[in-house]
Design a protein around this motif. Structure first.
Motif, PDB file in Angstrom:
ATOM      1  N   ARG A 270      11.326  18.503  -8.179  1.00  0.00           N
ATOM      2  CA  ARG A 270      10.443  17.410  -7.774  1.00  0.00           C
ATOM      3  C   ARG A 270       9.329  17.950  -6.892  1.00  0.00           C
ATOM      4  O   ARG A 270       9.564  18.765  -5.994  1.00  0.00           O
ATOM      5  CB  ARG A 270      11.227  16.332  -7.040  1.00  0.00           C
TER       6      ARG A 270
ATOM      7  N   ARG B 224       6.085  16.558  -4.534  1.00  0.00           N
ATOM      8  CA  ARG B 224       5.431  15.410  -3.901  1.00  0.00           C
ATOM      9  C   ARG B 224       4.074  15.861  -3.378  1.00  0.00           C
ATOM     10  O   ARG B 224       3.983  16.777  -2.566  1.00  0.00           O
ATOM     11  CB  ARG B 224       6.295  14.868  -2.759  1.00  0.00           C
TER      12      ARG B 224
ATOM     13  N   THR C 116       0.619  14.498  -1.550  1.00  0.00           N
ATOM     14  CA  THR C 116      -0.085  13.437  -0.839  1.00  0.00           C
ATOM     15  C   THR C 116      -1.532  13.864  -0.665  1.00  0.00           C
ATOM     16  O   THR C 116      -1.810  14.926  -0.106  1.00  0.00           O
ATOM     17  CB  THR C 116       0.544  13.174   0.541  1.00  0.00           C
TER      18      THR C 116
ATOM     19  N   LEU D 292       0.738   8.891  -2.546  1.00  0.00           N
ATOM     20  CA  LEU D 292       1.729   9.839  -3.048  1.00  0.00           C
ATOM     21  C   LEU D 292       1.649   9.953  -4.567  1.00  0.00           C
ATOM     22  O   LEU D 292       1.577   8.941  -5.274  1.00  0.00           O
ATOM     23  CB  LEU D 292       3.131   9.372  -2.661  1.00  0.00           C
TER      24      LEU D 292
ATOM     25  N   ARG E  12       3.906  11.923  -7.492  1.00  0.00           N
ATOM     26  CA  ARG E  12       5.119  12.706  -7.682  1.00  0.00           C
ATOM     27  C   ARG E  12       5.158  13.304  -9.081  1.00  0.00           C
ATOM     28  O   ARG E  12       4.806  12.651 -10.059  1.00  0.00           O
ATOM     29  CB  ARG E  12       6.366  11.837  -7.474  1.00  0.00           C
TER      30      ARG E  12
ATOM     31  N   ASP F 255       6.456   7.792  -9.344  1.00  0.00           N
ATOM     32  CA  ASP F 255       5.724   7.413  -8.135  1.00  0.00           C
ATOM     33  C   ASP F 255       4.313   7.968  -8.235  1.00  0.00           C
ATOM     34  O   ASP F 255       4.080   9.162  -8.009  1.00  0.00           O
ATOM     35  CB  ASP F 255       6.419   7.969  -6.886  1.00  0.00           C
TER      36      ASP F 255
ATOM     37  N   ASP G 233       1.769   6.493   1.104  1.00  0.00           N
ATOM     38  CA  ASP G 233       2.655   7.507   1.668  1.00  0.00           C
ATOM     39  C   ASP G 233       2.331   7.665   3.148  1.00  0.00           C
ATOM     40  O   ASP G 233       1.515   6.919   3.707  1.00  0.00           O
ATOM     41  CB  ASP G 233       2.474   8.821   0.906  1.00  0.00           C
TER      42      ASP G 233
END
Length: 395
Positions: free
Chosen positions: A176, A178, A180, A186, A188, A219, A224
């Motif tokens: 995963r 992430r 920002t 956010l 993903r 997402d 975020d």
């Protein structure tokens, strides 16, 4: 980095190299994405940072307080590190230096770290597993001239499994990322086909970096966290701050330990390189104290994704030592600091018991984390280009 892990293994023997069972991976959907890679991955881990450290003066003061005691207990030109007064002074100084290093991160403009964890999980009759977990975290905080960004991925791979686990080990693997961006939104990404193959000369890793095939995740463009510097916490208030936020998602402390709890360090040793001003610190944690400290247990439980009764577990004493300072307490931390108190690296060797993915079991883990603060390693250009291309595919 692998060389450092070998050194750590000698320091904390007989702790076994290990890792907890991994959280399940959702099927990867969305658009395929090519993640930028570089042969100069974490290139500048040996480059001293130019950023100021918020707690620099307190780090230096803690060391000088230890040294004032250590200089009174010298045998044959060497500090008697097992003298009771020296042990006490080292424990107090080491705890402060570690806490200050963690809290320095709150006030930095930018930093990046790479974490490599390997180990074994034993779930008794359910089975056993050997796994690798690698994490890359790059953060740039908002300033007058810079937007705030976060680029954070975690890859988990089960290398071997036996028993019931072997039949569905792929469900315990995950990847995963992430991201920002400047709008505090956010994005993903999720990965599959997790495999070894990447290399990094600076980390001394040849073909042992995990890779995967990335796709855009579910997402996408959700609000975020704001990537701004954290509030400055006065040194005398750090312990209260640790305890107030233990168990939360974005805690300041590294290593899942309330290092300022009373008597939590059983033994510590501090060495300073007078040429470059760097520090090397070893801390052996008293797990009886740690297990009785609610903040430490909250961090252990949260950090390892466990539930129920979770606690550090001692190993068996080898019986061949003249003292018990370096016995296998179940948790040892070794860390290096630059002269201003910023982390160069830290490594944690630990064993613990708890509920893992719904099963009761034990985990044995060794984690090494390397830091860089250079403009090169903290550059977001290629990552931002990747994100913009991904946005076009999703739109």
């Amino acid at each position: 980095m692998r060389k450092f892990v070998k050194v750590l293994a000698l320091i904390v023997a007989p702790l076994t190299v290990s890792c907890a069972l991994l959280a399940g991976c959702k099927s990867c959907k969305g658009e395929e994405v090519t993640i930028p890679t570089s042969s100069d991955f974490m290139r500048d881990i040996e480059v001293a940072p130019t950023q100021q450290a918020a707690y620099e003066q307190y780090t230096k003061a803690a060391y000088e307080q230890y040294k004032a005691v250590a200089d009174k207990h010298v045998v044959d030109g060497e500090t008697d590190i097992y003298n009771a007064e020296v042990v006490e002074a080292a424990a107090q100084a080491a705890a402060k230096m570690y806490a200050y290093a963690c809290y320095n991160e709150r006030r930095l403009d930018k930093f990046v770290y790479f974490s490599d964890q390997a180990g074994d999980t034993d779930l008794g009759t359910t089975g056993k597993a050997n796994a690798t977990r690698q994490e890359y975290f790059l953060r740039v905080n908002e300033s007058e001239n810079t937007c705030g960004y976060r680029y954070h991925y975690t890859l988990k791979k089960v290398n071997e499994a036996s028993g019931v686990i072997a039949g569905f080990k792929a469900q315990f693997e995950s990847a995963r990322l992430r991201f920002t961006d400047k709008t505090n939104l956010l994005y993903r990404f999720e990965g599959n086909n997790i495999r070894f193959g990447g290399s990094s000369e600076s980390l001394d890793m040849d073909g042992t970096l995990l890779q995967c095939d990335w796709r855009t995740g579910s997402d996408w463009g959700k609000p975020d966290l704001e990537l701004k510097k954290g509030d400055y916490v006065e040194p005398e208030n750090i312990r209260a701050d640790i305890e107030a936020h233990a168990g939360e998602d974005n805690i300041t402390m590294r290593g899942n330990i309330n290092i300022l709890a009373d008597d939590i360090i059983k033994f510590a040793n501090i060495a300073k390189d007078e040429e470059d001003g760097t520090y090397l610190v070893i801390m052996n944690i008293d797990t009886d104290v740690a297990n009785a400290d609610s903040a430490s247990v909250k961090m252990l439980t949260k950090g390892n994704g466990t539930s129920g009764d979770c606690y550090w577990k001692k190993g068996e004493d080898s019986g061949d030592k003249d003292d018990d300072y370096m016995e296998d307490t179940g948790l040892c931390i070794v860390f290096g600091l630059w002269g201003n108190g910023l982390f160069r690296y830290y490594a944690v060797a630990e064993r613990w018991k708890g509920k893992i993915s719904g099963f009761k079991g034990e985990a044995y883990s060794e984690t090494t984390v390397m830091y860089s603060y250079s403009d090169y390693d903290c550059d977001m250009t290629a990552n931002l280009q990747m994100l913009e291309e991904a946005k076009k595919k999703v739109d």
